[in-house]
Enzyme design. Sequence first.
Site, PDB file in Angstrom:
ATOM      1  N   GLU A  83       3.043  19.464  14.587  1.00 31.56           N
ATOM      2  CA  GLU A  83       1.617  19.170  14.391  1.00 31.56           C
ATOM      3  C   GLU A  83       0.965  18.686  15.684  1.00 31.56           C
ATOM      4  O   GLU A  83       1.361  17.641  16.228  1.00 31.56           O
ATOM      5  CB  GLU A  83       1.462  18.096  13.290  1.00 31.56           C
ATOM      6  N   LYS A 268       1.774   8.642   5.253  1.00 36.52           N
ATOM      7  CA  LYS A 268       2.143   9.941   5.847  1.00 36.52           C
ATOM      8  C   LYS A 268       1.831   9.920   7.346  1.00 36.52           C
ATOM      9  O   LYS A 268       2.599  10.414   8.164  1.00 36.52           O
ATOM     10  CB  LYS A 268       1.387  11.076   5.140  1.00 36.52           C
ATOM     11  N   ASP A 284      18.633  11.391  10.142  1.00 32.52           N
ATOM     12  CA  ASP A 284      18.317  12.027   8.865  1.00 32.52           C
ATOM     13  C   ASP A 284      16.909  11.583   8.444  1.00 32.52           C
ATOM     14  O   ASP A 284      16.729  10.516   7.867  1.00 32.52           O
ATOM     15  CB  ASP A 284      19.386  11.573   7.849  1.00 32.52           C
ATOM     16  N   HIS A 382      -9.132  17.274  15.428  1.00 33.50           N
ATOM     17  CA  HIS A 382      -8.762  18.541  14.803  1.00 33.50           C
ATOM     18  C   HIS A 382      -9.342  19.721  15.564  1.00 33.50           C
ATOM     19  O   HIS A 382      -8.752  20.799  15.594  1.00 33.50           O
ATOM     20  CB  HIS A 382      -9.221  18.560  13.343  1.00 33.50           C
TER      21      HIS A 382
END
Length: 463
Positions: A83, A268, A284, A382
């Site tokens: 991203e 997130k 992990d 963005h």
Amino acid sequence: MEKSRIPKFYRYSVPERHQILLDRGIITNEDFLQLQEKLNVIGVEEADKMIENVIGVFGLPIGLGLNMLVNQKEYIIPMVVEEPSIVAAVSSSARLVRKSGGFISSSTEPILIGQIQIVNIDNPSKAKTQILQNKEEIINLANSLHPRMQARGGGVRDVEVRILTSTSQEKDMVIVHLLVDTKDAMGANLVNSMCEGVASLLEKLTSGTVFLRILSNLTDRSIVKSHCNIPVDHLKGNGFTGEQVRDGIILANDFAINDPYRAATHNKGIMNGIDPVAIATGNDWRAIEAAAHAYACRGGSYTALTQYRQTSNGDLEASIEIPMKVGTVGGPLESNPSVRILHNIMGIESATELAEVMGAVGLAQNIAALKALVTEGIQRGHMTLHARSVATAAGATADIFETVVEKLIDVGEIKIWKAQEIITSLLQSQQVEELEQEVIEYLPESATAYGKVILLGEHSVVY
Ligand code: MEV
């Protein structure tokens, strides 16, 4: 030299960045060659030994988060992520925070919990007492299975017992927790084998039947806390006062604390910082994700992992508390050359140090996201993101890529045709520059010393 400050790093080509890392002593000659020759990427043969049914190897970018100062130590943060904006966001927050002393992180011992489920017990309370009275024997047996871990100062620290109601069975279940300090290992295999190893002793002690024997990914005994103070003046910009940004961030965090819908997005964003470091360092990331989200629910409802407040002198104080069970030894470090190189770049000496830096990276990412959200919104970011993919689609080469992105944003027309137009014009002016250079080299020094070279097709004139 401040190790993690590399001004304008983004402006260099990839091979130039390798050279900078070599020149600054951040990578060795051997690692430099591996990166230049792309030998750090595992081949299909190595991949075939890692998982099942291999058909190839998947690529992801490796970027470096810069400017990070944690506990007064400089860190370059390797991040493997697809991203755009994430690496830039961490670097820009880290730059802001280092001005006021950087992040302060601390952690608990790196404890991993192993769970043993015991069923068919007539008297769970008696079984619990029986287990607790024989704690030492259980600990000694588990440790005897991994003498090397004990020799390194790790091993089982404690045994805990819980009684749980079963929804499918009449009798309650007894759940035993082995609390294992796994030192620099992530410890999954070690803890799983300890759980299996003490099963028959637990059956003997409880007259029950051992069922599941597996670690818990709710690693709430392996907690990192990280915080920083940002003077209110440092927050101003883009037409906003420092007070507006500070109060906006506090309010945005309030939203996440009180609303699981917002908290999921907020957290997130935190994981946007943490997962790429987990991947880069061979950890992990699914386990780290599971732990973070389960921990975010510990009070009974899902909430933010961060806290923000205004200090008495008006600063913004940001903090995070998050489970972070990571390893710095074992599997991926030995089998994946990229992981080894990235560990070297980071300069980490222990798993707890890595965990403390990762907590700070999560907080840095959250500060950047909230700062953008409460000011210009994330659309500008963005736009950059979109401009980068448009520039790639239009075929911008590495040497002009950043310029194409900047020009696309400036004109506000983020379209492939526009990018192609910009590329063509940049290439033309590049050709002119090269021709000018050739002519200058060809002309006697006296000619160029007096004027500028004008190119007229094949003819050149000096004026
Ligand atoms: C995007 O990947 C992450 C954000 O949505 C995080 C947030 O909203 O806090 C920007």
